[in-house]
Design a protein around this motif. Structure first.
Motif, short mmCIF file in Angstrom:
data_model
loop_
_atom_site.label_atom_id
_atom_site.label_comp_id
_atom_site.label_asym_id
_atom_site.label_seq_id
_atom_site.Cartn_x
_atom_site.Cartn_y
_atom_site.Cartn_z
N GLU A 1 -8.30 -23.89 -10.17
CA GLU A 1 -7.61 -23.59 -8.85
C GLU A 1 -8.40 -22.94 -7.79
O GLU A 1 -8.64 -23.55 -6.60
CB GLU A 1 -6.86 -21.98 -8.89
CG GLU A 1 -5.82 -22.00 -8.05
CD GLU A 1 -4.88 -20.88 -8.15
OE1 GLU A 1 -3.61 -20.91 -7.35
OE2 GLU A 1 -5.12 -20.25 -9.30
N ALA A 2 -9.80 -22.22 -8.08
CA ALA A 2 -10.62 -21.64 -7.14
C ALA A 2 -11.61 -22.99 -6.89
O ALA A 2 -11.87 -23.16 -5.46
CB ALA A 2 -11.67 -20.79 -7.78
N SER A 3 -11.90 -24.01 -7.80
CA SER A 3 -12.53 -25.14 -7.35
C SER A 3 -11.81 -26.13 -6.36
O SER A 3 -12.42 -26.66 -5.42
CB SER A 3 -12.88 -25.74 -8.54
OG SER A 3 -13.53 -25.35 -9.41
N ALA A 4 -10.41 -26.19 -6.61
CA ALA A 4 -9.61 -26.91 -5.99
C ALA A 4 -9.40 -26.42 -4.57
O ALA A 4 -9.68 -27.17 -3.38
CB ALA A 4 -8.22 -27.19 -6.38
N GLN A 5 -9.54 -25.05 -4.48
CA GLN A 5 -9.55 -24.56 -2.76
C GLN A 5 -10.60 -24.82 -2.17
O GLN A 5 -10.85 -25.03 -1.08
CB GLN A 5 -9.18 -23.01 -3.08
CG GLN A 5 -9.03 -22.24 -1.83
CD GLN A 5 -7.97 -22.98 -1.11
OE1 GLN A 5 -6.75 -23.04 -1.48
NE2 GLN A 5 -8.04 -23.25 0.40
N LEU B 1 -3.72 -30.01 -11.69
CA LEU B 1 -3.48 -29.06 -10.74
C LEU B 1 -3.79 -29.77 -9.37
O LEU B 1 -4.64 -30.52 -9.31
CB LEU B 1 -4.63 -27.92 -10.90
CG LEU B 1 -4.58 -26.92 -9.72
CD1 LEU B 1 -3.39 -26.15 -9.84
CD2 LEU B 1 -6.00 -25.94 -9.71
N THR B 2 -2.66 -29.56 -8.54
CA THR B 2 -2.70 -30.19 -7.14
C THR B 2 -2.40 -29.32 -6.30
O THR B 2 -1.54 -28.42 -6.16
CB THR B 2 -1.49 -31.18 -7.09
OG1 THR B 2 -1.75 -32.25 -8.15
CG2 THR B 2 -1.47 -32.18 -5.71
N VAL B 3 -3.54 -29.44 -5.29
CA VAL B 3 -3.40 -28.38 -3.97
C VAL B 3 -3.23 -29.01 -2.63
O VAL B 3 -4.02 -30.19 -2.54
CB VAL B 3 -4.64 -27.49 -4.03
CG1 VAL B 3 -4.49 -26.36 -2.75
CG2 VAL B 3 -4.72 -26.66 -5.13
N LYS B 4 -2.37 -28.84 -1.91
CA LYS B 4 -2.14 -29.44 -0.59
C LYS B 4 -2.16 -28.68 0.53
O LYS B 4 -1.46 -27.46 0.45
CB LYS B 4 -0.72 -30.18 -0.61
CG LYS B 4 -0.59 -31.29 -1.89
CD LYS B 4 1.01 -31.77 -1.74
CE LYS B 4 1.22 -32.96 -2.85
NZ LYS B 4 2.72 -33.32 -2.70
N SER B 5 -2.57 -29.18 1.51
CA SER B 5 -2.68 -28.42 2.91
C SER B 5 -2.69 -29.34 3.99
O SER B 5 -3.76 -29.93 4.11
CB SER B 5 -3.89 -27.25 2.83
OG SER B 5 -3.82 -26.74 3.99
#
Length: 65
Positions: free
Chosen positions: A28-32, A3-7
């Motif tokens: 997803e919550a941990s990544a955020q 899971l990759t989250v970018k901003s």
């Protein structure tokens, strides 16, 4: 699964084993949370310097104290 989250030039990548919806939601919550904890991107590399006890301070002749 990855899971990759970018901003705004920042990126958090989490790898999990399994594919259940609950596990994916937790990842997803941990990544955020990790992404929110990162400092804001400044667009330029950080600059810094260090002063040690070996650094001499110049005496100011105008200083009367």
């Amino acid at each position: 699964m990855r899971l990759t989250v970018k901003s705004a030039g920042r990126r958090v990548e989490i790898r999990i084993s399994g594919d259940s919806p609950g596990l994916l939601a937790a990842a997803e919550a941990s990544a955020q949370r990790l992404l929110d904890a990162l400092p804001p991107e400044t667009g330029r590399p950080p600059f810094g310097y260090a002063v040690s006890s070996e650094t001499e301070r110049a005496e100011n002749e105008d200083d009367e104290s």
